[in-house]
Design a protein around this motif. Sequence first.
Motif, PDB file in Angstrom:
ATOM      1  N   MET A   1       0.825  -1.189   0.000  1.00  0.00           N
ATOM      2  CA  MET A   1       0.000   0.000   0.000  1.00  0.00           C
ATOM      3  C   MET A   1       0.875   1.261   0.000  1.00  0.00           C
ATOM      4  SD  MET A   1      -3.067   0.691  -0.172  1.00  0.00           S
ATOM      5  CE  MET A   1      -4.522   1.397   0.408  1.00  0.00           C
ATOM      6  N   ARG A   2       1.986   1.196   0.689  1.00  0.00           N
ATOM      7  CA  ARG A   2       2.888   2.345   0.771  1.00  0.00           C
ATOM      8  C   ARG A   2       3.377   2.760  -0.617  1.00  0.00           C
ATOM      9  NH1 ARG A   2       6.686   4.406   4.823  1.00  0.00           N
ATOM     10  NH2 ARG A   2       8.480   5.222   3.701  1.00  0.00           N
ATOM     11  N   ARG A   3       3.723   1.790  -1.448  1.00  0.00           N
ATOM     12  CA  ARG A   3       4.196   2.108  -2.800  1.00  0.00           C
ATOM     13  C   ARG A   3       3.095   2.753  -3.629  1.00  0.00           C
ATOM     14  NH1 ARG A   3       7.872  -3.000  -4.479  1.00  0.00           N
ATOM     15  NH2 ARG A   3       6.377  -4.074  -3.187  1.00  0.00           N
ATOM     16  N   LEU A   4       1.872   2.263  -3.463  1.00  0.00           N
ATOM     17  CA  LEU A   4       0.747   2.842  -4.197  1.00  0.00           C
ATOM     18  C   LEU A   4       0.556   4.304  -3.806  1.00  0.00           C
ATOM     19  CD1 LEU A   4      -1.759   2.608  -6.047  1.00  0.00           C
ATOM     20  CD2 LEU A   4      -3.017   1.910  -4.006  1.00  0.00           C
ATOM     21  N   VAL A   5       0.578   4.575  -2.516  1.00  0.00           N
ATOM     22  CA  VAL A   5       0.394   5.944  -2.035  1.00  0.00           C
ATOM     23  C   VAL A   5       1.516   6.847  -2.541  1.00  0.00           C
ATOM     24  CG1 VAL A   5       0.354   7.408   0.036  1.00  0.00           C
ATOM     25  CG2 VAL A   5      -0.966   5.289  -0.023  1.00  0.00           C
ATOM     26  N   LEU A   6       2.742   6.338  -2.527  1.00  0.00           N
ATOM     27  CA  LEU A   6       3.878   7.153  -2.989  1.00  0.00           C
ATOM     28  C   LEU A   6       3.801   7.460  -4.480  1.00  0.00           C
ATOM     29  CD1 LEU A   6       6.807   5.599  -0.936  1.00  0.00           C
ATOM     30  CD2 LEU A   6       5.763   7.867  -0.660  1.00  0.00           C
ATOM     31  N   ARG A   7       3.090   6.649  -5.240  1.00  0.00           N
ATOM     32  CA  ARG A   7       2.941   6.897  -6.683  1.00  0.00           C
ATOM     33  C   ARG A   7       1.866   7.934  -6.997  1.00  0.00           C
ATOM     34  NH1 ARG A   7       3.587   0.895  -9.318  1.00  0.00           N
ATOM     35  NH2 ARG A   7       5.751   0.657  -8.693  1.00  0.00           N
ATOM     36  N   LEU A   8       1.033   8.252  -6.031  1.00  0.00           N
ATOM     37  CA  LEU A   8      -0.007   9.261  -6.241  1.00  0.00           C
ATOM     38  C   LEU A   8       0.632  10.637  -6.353  1.00  0.00           C
ATOM     39  CD1 LEU A   8      -2.635   8.056  -3.623  1.00  0.00           C
ATOM     40  CD2 LEU A   8      -2.805   7.861  -6.115  1.00  0.00           C
ATOM     41  N   PRO A   9       0.000  11.542  -7.097  1.00  0.00           N
ATOM     42  CA  PRO A   9       0.530  12.914  -7.164  1.00  0.00           C
ATOM     43  C   PRO A   9       0.546  13.543  -5.765  1.00  0.00           C
ATOM     44  CG  PRO A   9      -1.214  12.577  -8.781  1.00  0.00           C
ATOM     45  CD  PRO A   9      -1.191  11.360  -7.924  1.00  0.00           C
ATOM     46  N   ALA A  10       1.480  14.438  -5.546  1.00  0.00           N
ATOM     47  CA  ALA A  10       1.630  15.087  -4.237  1.00  0.00           C
ATOM     48  C   ALA A  10       0.350  15.794  -3.813  1.00  0.00           C
ATOM     49  CB  ALA A  10       2.802  16.065  -4.265  1.00  0.00           C
ATOM     50  N   TRP A  11      -0.350  16.406  -4.765  1.00  0.00           N
ATOM     51  CA  TRP A  11      -1.565  17.134  -4.401  1.00  0.00           C
ATOM     52  C   TRP A  11      -2.663  16.196  -3.906  1.00  0.00           C
ATOM     53  CZ3 TRP A  11      -6.089  16.372  -7.164  1.00  0.00           C
ATOM     54  CH2 TRP A  11      -5.969  15.775  -8.413  1.00  0.00           C
ATOM     55  N   VAL A  12      -2.665  14.947  -4.356  1.00  0.00           N
ATOM     56  CA  VAL A  12      -3.635  13.967  -3.857  1.00  0.00           C
ATOM     57  C   VAL A  12      -3.207  13.484  -2.474  1.00  0.00           C
ATOM     58  CG1 VAL A  12      -4.672  11.693  -4.247  1.00  0.00           C
ATOM     59  CG2 VAL A  12      -4.302  13.244  -6.175  1.00  0.00           C
ATOM     60  N   ARG A  13      -1.918  13.212  -2.305  1.00  0.00           N
ATOM     61  CA  ARG A  13      -1.413  12.731  -1.011  1.00  0.00           C
ATOM     62  C   ARG A  13      -1.596  13.763   0.086  1.00  0.00           C
ATOM     63  NH1 ARG A  13       3.305  11.485  -3.961  1.00  0.00           N
ATOM     64  NH2 ARG A  13       4.412  12.994  -2.664  1.00  0.00           N
ATOM     65  N   THR A  14      -1.437  15.037  -0.225  1.00  0.00           N
ATOM     66  CA  THR A  14      -1.525  16.076   0.809  1.00  0.00           C
ATOM     67  C   THR A  14      -2.959  16.532   1.076  1.00  0.00           C
ATOM     68  OG1 THR A  14      -1.128  17.832  -0.807  1.00  0.00           O
ATOM     69  CG2 THR A  14       0.796  16.945   0.366  1.00  0.00           C
ATOM     70  N   GLN A  15      -3.869  16.237   0.158  1.00  0.00           N
ATOM     71  CA  GLN A  15      -5.263  16.670   0.309  1.00  0.00           C
ATOM     72  C   GLN A  15      -6.224  15.552  -0.097  1.00  0.00           C
ATOM     73  OE1 GLN A  15      -5.131  21.177  -0.957  1.00  0.00           O
ATOM     74  NE2 GLN A  15      -4.089  19.873  -2.425  1.00  0.00           N
ATOM     75  N   PRO A  16      -6.113  14.384   0.511  1.00  0.00           N
ATOM     76  CA  PRO A  16      -6.924  13.250   0.059  1.00  0.00           C
ATOM     77  C   PRO A  16      -8.431  13.446   0.251  1.00  0.00           C
ATOM     78  CG  PRO A  16      -5.799  12.694   2.096  1.00  0.00           C
ATOM     79  CD  PRO A  16      -5.259  14.021   1.641  1.00  0.00           C
ATOM     80  N   MET A  17      -8.830  14.096   1.336  1.00  0.00           N
ATOM     81  CA  MET A  17     -10.265  14.286   1.579  1.00  0.00           C
ATOM     82  C   MET A  17     -10.863  15.264   0.564  1.00  0.00           C
ATOM     83  SD  MET A  17     -10.983  12.259   4.027  1.00  0.00           S
ATOM     84  CE  MET A  17     -12.534  12.771   4.686  1.00  0.00           C
ATOM     85  N   ASP A  18     -10.167  16.361   0.314  1.00  0.00           N
ATOM     86  CA  ASP A  18     -10.655  17.324  -0.681  1.00  0.00           C
ATOM     87  C   ASP A  18     -10.772  16.650  -2.042  1.00  0.00           C
ATOM     88  OD1 ASP A  18      -9.544  20.641   0.189  1.00  0.00           O
ATOM     89  OD2 ASP A  18     -10.051  18.992   1.511  1.00  0.00           O
ATOM     90  N   THR A  19      -9.749  15.900  -2.408  1.00  0.00           N
ATOM     91  CA  THR A  19      -9.756  15.210  -3.699  1.00  0.00           C
ATOM     92  C   THR A  19     -10.922  14.238  -3.776  1.00  0.00           C
ATOM     93  OG1 THR A  19      -7.354  15.419  -3.818  1.00  0.00           O
ATOM     94  CG2 THR A  19      -8.381  13.798  -5.263  1.00  0.00           C
ATOM     95  N   MET A  20     -11.121  13.456  -2.717  1.00  0.00           N
ATOM     96  CA  MET A  20     -12.198  12.474  -2.694  1.00  0.00           C
ATOM     97  C   MET A  20     -13.567  13.144  -2.847  1.00  0.00           C
ATOM     98  SD  MET A  20     -13.446   9.934   0.345  1.00  0.00           S
ATOM     99  CE  MET A  20     -14.007  11.318   1.297  1.00  0.00           C
ATOM    100  N   PHE A  21     -13.792  14.212  -2.095  1.00  0.00           N
ATOM    101  CA  PHE A  21     -15.088  14.886  -2.173  1.00  0.00           C
ATOM    102  C   PHE A  21     -15.319  15.521  -3.538  1.00  0.00           C
ATOM    103  CE2 PHE A  21     -14.820  15.153   2.613  1.00  0.00           C
ATOM    104  CZ  PHE A  21     -15.787  14.179   2.813  1.00  0.00           C
ATOM    105  N   ALA A  22     -14.275  16.101  -4.112  1.00  0.00           N
ATOM    106  CA  ALA A  22     -14.412  16.704  -5.434  1.00  0.00           C
ATOM    107  C   ALA A  22     -14.725  15.644  -6.485  1.00  0.00           C
ATOM    108  CB  ALA A  22     -13.137  17.461  -5.805  1.00  0.00           C
ATOM    109  N   VAL A  23     -14.080  14.491  -6.386  1.00  0.00           N
ATOM    110  CA  VAL A  23     -14.332  13.402  -7.342  1.00  0.00           C
ATOM    111  C   VAL A  23     -15.723  12.807  -7.140  1.00  0.00           C
ATOM    112  CG1 VAL A  23     -13.589  11.065  -7.999  1.00  0.00           C
ATOM    113  CG2 VAL A  23     -11.899  12.871  -7.707  1.00  0.00           C
TER     114      VAL A  23
END
Length: 150
Positions: A1-23
Amino acid sequence: MRRLVLRLPAWVRTQPMDTMFAVMGLPSAVATLCNLTSSRALDTLLPWWATRLWAVCLLVGCAAWLTGLASVREHEGRLVVTRLPVLALGLQLLSITCLVYAVAIIAVAGWDGVLAAYPLIVATLATYMRRVDLTIRRDATGGPGDRDGG
């Protein structure tokens, strides 16, 4: 799971809730615009064109919020929003759409609808406060969109 998270763009990693709600809002807006789904509260209270306008505001708001989030870059240990006006537009539109939906639910269902409308009321206040906070921070720094945290 750690590798998957590290592959996400920085803006998704730093703001996962905002990203989730917007999507989350995008499919609802598209489904409403394509007549694949409907809301009894909105359909009861609003004319057909206003329901479509609500869905357009939801779609544009979510897209603008995502665009603004995607513009977040790290600069000298701080997160900087490079497209702050777009992010602010998205937050403003979402605040309005959440409020309209919450009021419609309560107007149609009465006190029985308060619990269902509660998350929308919280989202209204949260998106409004985020927009105001970002604007205050921009004005205080004089920058195009400096912002601490996520």
